[in-house]
Design a protein around this motif. Structure first.
Motif, PDB file in Angstrom:
ATOM      1  N   ALA A 259       6.740  -3.234   5.363  1.00  0.00           N
ATOM      2  CA  ALA A 259       5.748  -2.702   4.215  1.00  0.00           C
ATOM      3  C   ALA A 259       5.719  -3.449   3.103  1.00  0.00           C
ATOM      4  N   GLU A 260       6.857  -3.851   2.612  1.00  0.00           N
ATOM      5  CA  GLU A 260       6.931  -4.752   1.369  1.00  0.00           C
ATOM      6  C   GLU A 260       6.440  -6.038   1.725  1.00  0.00           C
ATOM      7  N   PHE A 261       6.938  -6.835   2.784  1.00  0.00           N
ATOM      8  CA  PHE A 261       6.567  -8.137   3.080  1.00  0.00           C
ATOM      9  C   PHE A 261       5.076  -8.149   3.340  1.00  0.00           C
ATOM     10  N   LEU A 262       4.385  -7.231   3.907  1.00  0.00           N
ATOM     11  CA  LEU A 262       2.914  -7.309   4.438  1.00  0.00           C
ATOM     12  C   LEU A 262       2.273  -7.130   2.841  1.00  0.00           C
ATOM     13  N   ASP A 263       2.903  -5.943   2.094  1.00  0.00           N
ATOM     14  CA  ASP A 263       2.291  -5.953   0.677  1.00  0.00           C
ATOM     15  C   ASP A 263       2.105  -7.261   0.012  1.00  0.00           C
ATOM     16  N   GLU A 264       3.167  -8.173  -0.013  1.00  0.00           N
ATOM     17  CA  GLU A 264       3.274  -9.255  -0.628  1.00  0.00           C
ATOM     18  C   GLU A 264       1.991 -10.519   0.026  1.00  0.00           C
ATOM     19  N   ARG A 265       2.004 -10.434   1.298  1.00  0.00           N
ATOM     20  CA  ARG A 265       1.105 -11.304   2.064  1.00  0.00           C
ATOM     21  C   ARG A 265      -0.214 -10.936   1.833  1.00  0.00           C
ATOM     22  N   LEU A 266      -0.729  -9.628   1.957  1.00  0.00           N
ATOM     23  CA  LEU A 266      -1.990  -9.322   1.706  1.00  0.00           C
ATOM     24  C   LEU A 266      -2.584  -9.636   0.162  1.00  0.00           C
ATOM     25  N   ASN A 267      -1.672  -9.243  -0.738  1.00  0.00           N
ATOM     26  CA  ASN A 267      -2.094  -9.357  -2.339  1.00  0.00           C
ATOM     27  C   ASN A 267      -2.013 -10.890  -2.602  1.00  0.00           C
ATOM     28  N   ALA A 268      -1.236 -11.869  -1.822  1.00  0.00           N
ATOM     29  CA  ALA A 268      -1.308 -13.293  -1.940  1.00  0.00           C
ATOM     30  C   ALA A 268      -2.529 -13.426  -1.489  1.00  0.00           C
ATOM     31  N   ASN A 269      -3.366 -13.079  -0.461  1.00  0.00           N
ATOM     32  CA  ASN A 269      -4.604 -13.509   0.109  1.00  0.00           C
ATOM     33  C   ASN A 269      -5.543 -12.634  -0.388  1.00  0.00           C
ATOM     34  N   ASP A 270      -5.694 -12.231  -1.518  1.00  0.00           N
ATOM     35  CA  ASP A 270      -6.938 -11.399  -2.186  1.00  0.00           C
ATOM     36  C   ASP A 270      -7.252 -10.273  -1.416  1.00  0.00           C
ATOM     37  N   PHE A 271      -6.204  -9.425  -1.028  1.00  0.00           N
ATOM     38  CA  PHE A 271      -6.564  -8.189  -0.242  1.00  0.00           C
ATOM     39  C   PHE A 271      -5.661  -7.081  -1.153  1.00  0.00           C
ATOM     40  N   PRO A 272      -6.151  -6.416  -2.431  1.00  0.00           N
ATOM     41  CA  PRO A 272      -5.519  -5.600  -2.966  1.00  0.00           C
ATOM     42  C   PRO A 272      -4.987  -4.514  -2.326  1.00  0.00           C
ATOM     43  N   CYS A 273      -3.556  -4.429  -2.458  1.00  0.00           N
ATOM     44  CA  CYS A 273      -2.858  -2.952  -1.588  1.00  0.00           C
ATOM     45  C   CYS A 273      -1.724  -2.690  -2.390  1.00  0.00           C
ATOM     46  N   ARG A 274      -1.229  -1.327  -1.934  1.00  0.00           N
ATOM     47  CA  ARG A 274       0.001  -0.717  -2.373  1.00  0.00           C
ATOM     48  C   ARG A 274       0.709  -0.290  -1.413  1.00  0.00           C
ATOM     49  N   VAL A 275       2.171  -0.006  -1.515  1.00  0.00           N
ATOM     50  CA  VAL A 275       2.957   0.641  -0.585  1.00  0.00           C
ATOM     51  C   VAL A 275       3.334   2.186  -0.820  1.00  0.00           C
ATOM     52  N   ILE A 276       3.443   2.765  -0.031  1.00  0.00           N
ATOM     53  CA  ILE A 276       3.890   4.260  -0.084  1.00  0.00           C
ATOM     54  C   ILE A 276       4.798   4.523   0.904  1.00  0.00           C
ATOM     55  N   SER A 277       5.865   4.752   0.673  1.00  0.00           N
ATOM     56  CA  SER A 277       7.242   4.895   1.584  1.00  0.00           C
ATOM     57  C   SER A 277       8.191   5.937   0.945  1.00  0.00           C
ATOM     58  N   GLY A 278       9.251   6.311   1.703  1.00  0.00           N
ATOM     59  CA  GLY A 278       9.911   7.380   1.387  1.00  0.00           C
ATOM     60  C   GLY A 278      10.831   7.381   0.012  1.00  0.00           C
ATOM     61  N   ASP A 279      11.094   6.166  -0.238  1.00  0.00           N
ATOM     62  CA  ASP A 279      11.880   5.964  -1.551  1.00  0.00           C
ATOM     63  C   ASP A 279      11.288   5.551  -2.924  1.00  0.00           C
TER      64      ASP A 279
END
Length: 438
Positions: A259-279
């Motif tokens: 989730a964190e890796f995908l978040d970095e890649r999407l934001n780097a490619n101009d797709f604003p996103c955030r991660v929601i996980s258990g911690d």
């Protein structure tokens, strides 16, 4: 059946009218007559079928028909749920349906406002909605008592077992009044053997009600499956997100690291996103959910912690970037879209590992996910690349040390040489060297 056909108190009917409910759903039509007559109910229904309204209407009706003499600070009704998100959602629904009943409703869950929740519970609440952990914490501190509980509700009972809450659940249940002195309502996506054992142990001859549709998944969800290699998943994801109509999309993955890796890649490619996980800290989690609900955040990446208990209207697409390892989670994931009669689309990607879970998913949903083959022009290859962080990698913060002095590049920290010497042990003496006098 309409809600007006039921013998409900006027204050409850007003709350139902305010929310816009008129017709009962199948689970409500089966459970409400039983619950309103005072019987215990073990209900089986999928998420989004209206079971929350069913147990709240029953609960408010019972409390109104049995008013207490004098004031009481301890709760009269207890609703247990496995996740914080589900607790927040139930409290929101309870505030709406019980707006005219005059009951104090308090949510108790971890991650936020420890002292604030403690004070609110100590001041008194009629209905408490909470997760087991923090409820037990306050119970051991004698902030409140469970001796006056008249109605017990256990929601998502099967999830309680999956998340390891069964010991905490039993701890709470053993401190309630005898099972024949209270009404017990339990709802679960599956009424398997272990759930029914719990029901027969702590409930008073429960009536078993099952609403299992012929189709396990929501009717208005259009499902699509792409067979794709692991290295082609992200180029395909970018191609899908660039299409029109993807304004509010939830992407599900299996691990927090992915989730964190995908978040970095999407934001780097101009797709604003955030991660929601258990911690993720609870305040931050609620802020992300609020931004997603309001449309400020177009994409939310989530692990399975978010697949249950989230009621977000207008989710247009759900993307299973990783196919879930548990077939039941597939139904809960795609149930985040096509809610309240709307339409939605669920897109799944089956890579070399995910393909092994397909058979179990097809068997569970009693159907096969339609397969589509992605055209070459749907893959995006000119994207910005981000290096994944090594597993367990921790970067040391640059800046002043605790002594207020920066370490120049290559300079040892104070005492570092001595520490290394101690770890290596005493220096060996060269052969023939005489010992120094003391």
């Amino acid at each position: 059946m309409k809600f007006t056909d039921l013998n409900l108190p006027e204050l409850v009917q007003r709350g139902i009218a305010d929310t816009g409910f008129t017709d009962c759903t199948p689970i409500q039509e089966k459970t409400l007559p039983l619950a309103l007559s005072g019987k215990d109910v073990a209900g089986q229904a999928q998420t989004g079928t209206g079971k929350t309204a069913a147990f709240l209407i029953s609960l408010f009706t019972r409390l109104l028909k049995n008013p207490t003499e004098g004031e009481t600070r301890n709760p009269r009704a207890l609703i247990l749920a496995p996740t914080r998100e589900l607790v927040v959602q139930i409290e929101k629904d309870a505030q709406a349906l019980g707006a005219h009943c005059g009951f104090v409703i308090q949510a108790i869950y971890g991650g936020v406002d420890y002292m604030k929740q403690r004070s609110a519970l100590k001041e008194g609440a009629d209905v408490v909605v909470g997760t087991p952990g923090r409820l037990i914490d306050y119970l051991k501190q004698k902030v409140y008592s469970l001796k006056e509980i008249e109605v017990l509700v256990i929601d998502e009972a099967d999830r309680m077992f999956d998340m390891g809450f069964i010991a905490d659940l039993r701890f709470i249940l053993r401190r309630l009044p005898p099972f024949d002195k209270r009404q017990n309502l339990m709802f679960s996506a599956t009424l398997n053997q272990r759930v029914m054992e719990l029901a027969y142990e702590f409930m008073n001859v429960p009536e078993k009600v099952a609403v299992t549709p012929e189709q396990m998944t929501a009717e208005r969800v259009e499902q699509v499956l792409y067979h794709v290699g692991r290295k082609e998943k992200f180029p395909l994801l970018l191609g899908l997100l660039r299409k029109k109509g993807m304004e509010r999309t939830m992407i599900f993955v299996n691990t927090k690291r992915e989730a964190e890796f995908l978040d970095e890649r999407l934001n780097a490619n101009d797709f604003p996103c955030r991660v929601i996980s258990g911690d993720v800290e609870q305040r931050k989690r609620m802020r992300i959910l609020e931004d997603f609900k309001n449309g400020k955040l177009p994409i939310m990446i989530a692990t399975d912690v978010a697949s249950r208990g989230l009621h977000i209207d207008g989710v247009s697409h759900v993307i299973n970037y990783d196919l879930p390892q548990d077939a039941e989670d597939y139904v809960h994931r795609i149930g985040r879209t096509a809610r309240a009669g709307a339409e939605g689309k669920a897109i799944s990607m089956a890579d070399e590992d995910g393909a092994f879970h397909l058979e179990a998913i097809h068997e569970y949903i009693k159907d096969k996910i339609p397969v589509e083959w992605a055209e070459d022009d749907l893959f995006v290859h000119d994207f910005k690349r981000v290096k994944p962080k090594p597993k367990g990698h921790e970067t040391r913060a640059k800046g002043p040390t605790r002594h207020g002095r920066k370490h120049p590049e290559g300079e040892k920290k104070e005492g570092e040489g001595e520490a290394k010497k101690r770890r290596r042990g005493p220096r060996k003496k060269p052969a023939g060297e005489k010992p120094k006098p003391e």
